[in-house]
Write a protein that holds these residues in place. Structure first.
Motif, PDB file in Angstrom:
ATOM      1  N   THR A  38      42.353  43.497 -37.221  1.00  0.00           N
ATOM      2  CA  THR A  38      43.042  42.245 -36.928  1.00  0.00           C
ATOM      3  C   THR A  38      42.562  41.663 -35.601  1.00  0.00           C
ATOM      4  O   THR A  38      43.118  40.694 -35.117  1.00  0.00           O
ATOM      5  CB  THR A  38      44.564  42.479 -36.845  1.00  0.00           C
ATOM      6  N   HIS A 327      42.426  25.445 -37.098  1.00  0.00           N
ATOM      7  CA  HIS A 327      42.822  26.311 -38.202  1.00  0.00           C
ATOM      8  C   HIS A 327      42.157  27.682 -38.054  1.00  0.00           C
ATOM      9  O   HIS A 327      42.823  28.724 -38.167  1.00  0.00           O
ATOM     10  CB  HIS A 327      42.428  25.648 -39.518  1.00  0.00           C
ATOM     11  N   LEU A 328      40.858  27.682 -37.758  1.00  0.00           N
ATOM     12  CA  LEU A 328      40.141  28.965 -37.613  1.00  0.00           C
ATOM     13  C   LEU A 328      40.712  29.754 -36.435  1.00  0.00           C
ATOM     14  O   LEU A 328      40.899  30.962 -36.512  1.00  0.00           O
ATOM     15  CB  LEU A 328      38.640  28.718 -37.422  1.00  0.00           C
ATOM     16  N   ARG A 330      43.711  29.696 -35.303  1.00  0.00           N
ATOM     17  CA  ARG A 330      45.012  30.288 -35.695  1.00  0.00           C
ATOM     18  C   ARG A 330      44.803  31.548 -36.528  1.00  0.00           C
ATOM     19  O   ARG A 330      45.617  32.448 -36.534  1.00  0.00           O
ATOM     20  CB  ARG A 330      45.839  29.264 -36.475  1.00  0.00           C
ATOM     21  N   GLN A 331      43.666  31.571 -37.237  1.00  0.00           N
ATOM     22  CA  GLN A 331      43.359  32.759 -38.052  1.00  0.00           C
ATOM     23  C   GLN A 331      42.624  33.818 -37.233  1.00  0.00           C
ATOM     24  O   GLN A 331      42.117  34.796 -37.776  1.00  0.00           O
ATOM     25  CB  GLN A 331      42.463  32.380 -39.239  1.00  0.00           C
ATOM     26  N   ILE A 333      39.778  33.362 -35.521  1.00  0.00           N
ATOM     27  CA  ILE A 333      38.307  33.247 -35.635  1.00  0.00           C
ATOM     28  C   ILE A 333      37.813  32.201 -34.634  1.00  0.00           C
ATOM     29  O   ILE A 333      38.191  31.033 -34.695  1.00  0.00           O
ATOM     30  CB  ILE A 333      37.907  32.853 -37.068  1.00  0.00           C
ATOM     31  N   ARG A 358      35.993  37.200 -43.627  1.00  0.00           N
ATOM     32  CA  ARG A 358      37.230  36.657 -43.041  1.00  0.00           C
ATOM     33  C   ARG A 358      37.073  35.153 -42.777  1.00  0.00           C
ATOM     34  O   ARG A 358      38.012  34.382 -42.980  1.00  0.00           O
ATOM     35  CB  ARG A 358      37.561  37.370 -41.722  1.00  0.00           C
ATOM     36  N   LEU A 359      35.878  34.759 -42.321  1.00  0.00           N
ATOM     37  CA  LEU A 359      35.634  33.329 -42.075  1.00  0.00           C
ATOM     38  C   LEU A 359      35.773  32.544 -43.377  1.00  0.00           C
ATOM     39  O   LEU A 359      36.450  31.516 -43.440  1.00  0.00           O
ATOM     40  CB  LEU A 359      34.225  33.140 -41.490  1.00  0.00           C
ATOM     41  N   SER A 361      37.274  33.343 -46.114  1.00  0.00           N
ATOM     42  CA  SER A 361      38.627  33.335 -46.647  1.00  0.00           C
ATOM     43  C   SER A 361      39.498  32.368 -45.845  1.00  0.00           C
ATOM     44  O   SER A 361      40.319  31.640 -46.407  1.00  0.00           O
ATOM     45  CB  SER A 361      39.119  34.793 -46.667  1.00  0.00           C
ATOM     46  N   ALA A 362      39.281  32.284 -44.518  1.00  0.00           N
ATOM     47  CA  ALA A 362      40.052  31.319 -43.706  1.00  0.00           C
ATOM     48  C   ALA A 362      39.676  29.888 -44.097  1.00  0.00           C
ATOM     49  O   ALA A 362      40.548  29.020 -44.234  1.00  0.00           O
ATOM     50  CB  ALA A 362      39.778  31.550 -42.229  1.00  0.00           C
ATOM     51  N   ARG A 365      41.325  28.668 -47.098  1.00  0.00           N
ATOM     52  CA  ARG A 365      42.774  28.485 -47.012  1.00  0.00           C
ATOM     53  C   ARG A 365      43.159  27.355 -46.062  1.00  0.00           C
ATOM     54  O   ARG A 365      44.285  27.322 -45.552  1.00  0.00           O
ATOM     55  CB  ARG A 365      43.438  29.797 -46.566  1.00  0.00           C
TER      56      ARG A 365
END
Ligand code: PLP
Length: 369
Positions: A38, A327-328, A330-331, A333, A358-359, A361-362, A365
């Motif tokens: 994480t 947005h990234l 917040r995830q 990234i 992970r990138l 998938s973010a 979304r």
């Protein structure tokens, strides 16, 4: 519709990209495992996500024994090792605290000597920034429409005061390259008083046959300096090791402005890394595979990008740039910072397969407004 949100078509495209991405998930590594967990995913500074090899880590630990000693002898040994690896004479190499130190020295020296520095825009900013900071004159020449150095425009922008022309090849942030024939002809066409500083920080990731190092010109031509770094392919950004290749007289003026010697641990790391070519080859092929996978993702997601020869890709987010960045973030990234000269574009460094998953998938979304 909110211009910062992705359209349905784009989201479907992005979803297809993720499917592709998953199918292509990378081979097992002989390099450090993909432990993304994480923790934040750092795709903003063009580092090697695998870090240095285990041989390098052992060499750093062993060098602790010498921490109480000034590293004069070890630095001379590293200089010889670099010279051997580059097939240039020892006295044509100067090691610095990252190539950043050498870029800043060049900017400061030009400013002090009232020589104008010319650079592309956008390009890597340490030299332009140092030139300004020390009160020097900086001329910026926009990249051409394909985001490449515009060598003709640069030649046309020369003045009597131009002392140094900076060519970042491949260029950061665009990843574009200047082919060797064009660069060699450009260098040859410059007046004798003008130095060309070629920054080859990303040369290890070039996949274009027409582009190669001009280090041989730094030997044959008194007005060429080539810069390289251990921060990218070698995975040693935190150890601060870069070097210049140039004629000894040229290096003497840089050496006299150096801030310090390098730390023992950094010297040991760089020496060991030069001896671990198979690890470097593995890193290179994994990074290039992930660069191709990011290109495929962007193709599927309808995101334009510039063909890159670095360990990063310059992607056009367009009007959604700020929203996508947020947005990234917040995830967890982190991607490259915005570049004022090319709004809407975002530089994404190449991470491990798991980090890139992970990138994707973010990105898949992104909330629809
Ligand atoms: N040159 C370029 C083109 C870079 O992109 C960077 C860092 O990102 C540097 C030089 C600085 O490298 P170093 O870590 O060796 O100071």
């Amino acid at each position: 519709m909110n211009p910062n949100s992705l359209s349905r078509r784009e989201l479907i495209g992005a979803g297809a990209g993720l499917l592709l991405a998953n199918r292509a998930t990378a081979q097992r590594a002989t390099v450090a495992p993909d432990t993304t967990g994480t923790a934040p995913i750092l795709l903003g500074a063009n580092e090697n996500p695998y870090g240095p090899s285990s041989k390098v880590r052992h060499a750093i630990a062993a060098a602790m024994e010498r921490c109480n000693r000034y590293p004069m002898r070890e630095l001379a040994e590293l200089t010889s090792a670099i010279a051997a690896a580059e097939s240039v004479p020892d006295d044509h190499v100067l090691v610095g605290l990252g190539s950043m130190e050498l870029l800043k020295i060049c900017g400061a020296v030009c400013a002090l000597e009232k020589q104008t520095v010319m650079a592309a825009s956008p390009t890597y900013e340490d030299l332009p920034r140092a030139t300004r900071r020390f009160g020097g004159n900086l001329v910026e020449v926009p990249l051409d429409p394909e985001q490449r150095h515009d060598l003709d425009a640069m030649r046309n922008a020369l003045t009597q005061d131009t002392g140094l022309v900076y060519v970042c090849n491949p260029n950061n942030p665009t990843g574009t390259v200047v082919g060797r024939p064009a660069l060699a002809a450009f260098i040859k066409s410059l007046p004798a008083a003008v130095t060309t500083l070629v920054d080859e920080a990303y040369m290890d990731f070039v996949t274009d046959g027409a582009t190669s190092s001009v280090k041989d010109l730094a030997i044959s031509d008194a007005n060429v300096i080539v810069l390289k770094t251990f921060s990218k392919l070698h995975g040693l950004a935190g150890q601060r090791i870069g070097y210049a290749i140039a004629r000894p007289a040229r290096l003497a003026s840089l050496r006299s402005a150096r801030v310090s010697l390098l730390p023992q641990l950094s010297i040991a790391a760089a020496k060991a890394s030069l001896e671990d070519q198979s690890y470097l080859d593995t890193c290179r092929s994994r990074i290039l595979a992930e660069r191709r996978r990011l290109e495929r993702y962007c193709d599927q997601a309808g995101l334009p990008y510039t063909v890159s020869h670095g360990n990063f890709l310059f992607v056009q987010f367009g009007a959604r740039e700020t929203a996508l960045r947020q947005h990234l973030k917040r995830q967890g990234i982190m991607v490259g910072r915005p570049f004022a000269a090319l709004p809407g574009w975002c530089r994404i460094s190449i991470g491990t397969a798991a980090q890139m998953d992970r990138l994707y998938s973010a990105l898949n979304r992104v909330p629809v407004a």
